[in-house]
Structures are given as structure tokens and as C-alpha cells.
Design a protein around this motif. Structure first.
Motif, PDB file in Angstrom:
ATOM      1  N   GLU A   1     -31.756  14.589  -2.019  1.00 32.19           N
ATOM      2  CA  GLU A   1     -32.222  15.729  -2.513  1.00 32.19           C
ATOM      3  C   GLU A   1     -33.734  15.254  -3.111  1.00 32.19           C
ATOM      4  OE1 GLU A   1     -30.060  17.939  -5.310  1.00 32.19           O
ATOM      5  OE2 GLU A   1     -28.248  17.837  -3.685  1.00 32.19           O
TER       6      GLU A   1
ATOM      7  N   GLU B   1     -40.168  19.952  -9.437  1.00 23.71           N
ATOM      8  CA  GLU B   1     -39.327  21.274  -9.181  1.00 23.71           C
ATOM      9  C   GLU B   1     -37.663  20.890  -8.880  1.00 23.71           C
ATOM     10  OE1 GLU B   1     -39.410  25.131  -6.669  1.00 23.71           O
ATOM     11  OE2 GLU B   1     -41.177  24.432  -7.255  1.00 23.71           O
ATOM     12  N   THR B   2     -37.698  20.123  -7.941  1.00 24.59           N
ATOM     13  CA  THR B   2     -36.049  19.498  -7.328  1.00 24.59           C
ATOM     14  C   THR B   2     -35.642  18.892  -8.683  1.00 24.59           C
ATOM     15  OG1 THR B   2     -37.149  19.211  -5.226  1.00 24.59           O
ATOM     16  CG2 THR B   2     -34.995  18.171  -5.835  1.00 24.59           C
TER      17      THR B   2
ATOM     18  N   ASP C   1     -34.805  21.575 -11.326  1.00 24.44           N
ATOM     19  CA  ASP C   1     -33.509  22.319 -10.779  1.00 24.44           C
ATOM     20  C   ASP C   1     -32.173  21.612 -11.165  1.00 24.44           C
ATOM     21  OD1 ASP C   1     -35.541  24.378 -10.258  1.00 24.44           O
ATOM     22  OD2 ASP C   1     -35.620  24.000  -7.958  1.00 24.44           O
ATOM     23  N   ALA C   2     -32.260  20.363 -10.539  1.00 27.92           N
ATOM     24  CA  ALA C   2     -31.071  19.516 -10.808  1.00 27.92           C
ATOM     25  C   ALA C   2     -30.541  19.268 -12.170  1.00 27.92           C
ATOM     26  CB  ALA C   2     -31.007  18.138 -10.028  1.00 27.92           C
TER      27      ALA C   2
ATOM     28  N   ARG D   1     -30.987  21.425 -14.694  1.00 30.27           N
ATOM     29  CA  ARG D   1     -30.602  22.688 -15.152  1.00 30.27           C
ATOM     30  C   ARG D   1     -29.031  22.975 -14.490  1.00 30.27           C
ATOM     31  NH1 ARG D   1     -36.007  25.352 -14.499  1.00 30.27           N
ATOM     32  NH2 ARG D   1     -36.983  24.877 -16.586  1.00 30.27           N
ATOM     33  N   ALA D   2     -29.223  22.786 -13.074  1.00 32.25           N
ATOM     34  CA  ALA D   2     -27.976  23.111 -12.414  1.00 32.25           C
ATOM     35  C   ALA D   2     -26.601  22.419 -12.688  1.00 32.25           C
ATOM     36  CB  ALA D   2     -28.164  23.030 -10.848  1.00 32.25           C
TER      37      ALA D   2
ATOM     38  N   TYR E   1     -39.846  17.715 -18.247  1.00 33.75           N
ATOM     39  CA  TYR E   1     -38.288  17.465 -17.628  1.00 33.75           C
ATOM     40  C   TYR E   1     -37.316  17.553 -18.982  1.00 33.75           C
ATOM     41  CZ  TYR E   1     -40.762  15.293 -13.781  1.00 33.75           C
ATOM     42  OH  TYR E   1     -41.565  15.154 -12.781  1.00 33.75           O
TER      43      TYR E   1
END
Length: 150
Positions: free
Chosen positions: A37, A92-93, A96-97, A99-100, A134
């Protein structure tokens, strides 16, 4: 009295070494999928319970890591800025990781200090702002070391 070349050689030999590292950790999730990813050559992962290097210590969490090589410098901000620039296209990736998966983010500045030569612990406002994007913790480890060649 020493020749100028001897003094220059001593200064180079005693210049601290600094490595900047970005880590994501999780106690719940394995992070191998982040290798595909977040396409950063040289990124690595580990699993909870694995040995740390060749020691008897074990990892307490699963992790993903990206680091820049050791550099001889008196300024911590240089390696940090280099690390952050390499992460920037993937920000961004990564965010997103984080947070998710509810990951913990860490930025580490590891310093090998030779003699009494300590680097300046200065980080530019731009670097601090990038680390904050971050929501990462920032650590600085300074370890007294023997200069190479001794």
C-alpha cells in the motif's frame, strides 16, 4: 602541532552519525500489507514477539518501518527533512492507514556521538509541522560510541 589535514581528519572522524526512522506500530494488526500500500523501497515489517536484531529482546508490537541511512552531520534536521521528503508523496496513504488501523506513529532520530561531539538538536518549523501531520511521537536517542577506526 598537528598538520591541518590531521585536524580535518579528526573532525570528520568525530562528527556524529544520525539516522532518521519512521515507524508505524500496532498491537492488534499485522502490517505486512502496508509494504504494497505504501510503496517505499527499503521499508520493512516485523511481527510481535520477533527478536530485535541479534539480541534476546522481543518486539512488543507489530510494525512497519522506513529509514534513511546513517549520515555524518552536526544537525538533526538534515536527516529528518530527508526522511520526511521521502514520505511526503505517500502522506495521504500513511495518514489514512494510521486512522483506519489506529496505528501509533513514531519518528526516531538515532545519534551515535563520538567523544564530546554532540549534534544540534534543532528541528525546523517545517519539519515539526510535517511530523505533526502524521500525529507522530518524536524521539531522539543519543548513544556515546567509539569512532570508526579506533
Amino acid at each position: 602541532m598537528s598538520e591541518p589535514s590531521d585536524i580535518d581528519s579528526d573532525l570528520r572522524r568525530l562528527t556524529p552519525s544520525v539516522r532518521a526512522v519512521f515507524r508505524l506500530t500496532s498491537e492488534r494488526h499485522a502490517l505486512e500489507r502496508l509494504l504494497t500500500e505504501i510503496e517505499l523501497p527499503g521499508a520493512t515489517t516485523w511481527q510481535r514477539g520477533e527478536s530485535i536484531a541479534s539480541s534476546e529482546l522481543q518486539r512488543r508490537a507489530n510494525g512497519w518501518c522506513f529509514e534513511v541511512p546513517w549520515q555524518r552531520t552536526y544537525m538533526l534536521d538534515g536527516p529528518l527533512a530527508e526522511l520526511l521528503a521521502m514520505l511526503a508523496p505517500h502522506r495521504e496513504t500513511i495518514v489514512d492507514a494510521i486512522r483506519a488501523l489506529e496505528l501509533d506513529a513514531h519518528v526516531g532520530l538515532h545519534v551515535r556521538m563520538y567523544g564530546q561531539e554532540v549534534p544540534a538538536c534543532f528541528c525546523s518549523p517545517a519539519s515539526i509541522k510535517a511530523v505533526a501531520a502524521y500525529q507522530a511521537a518524536l524521539e531522539v536517542d543519543i548513544v556515546p560510541s567509539t569512532p570508526p577506526g579506533n
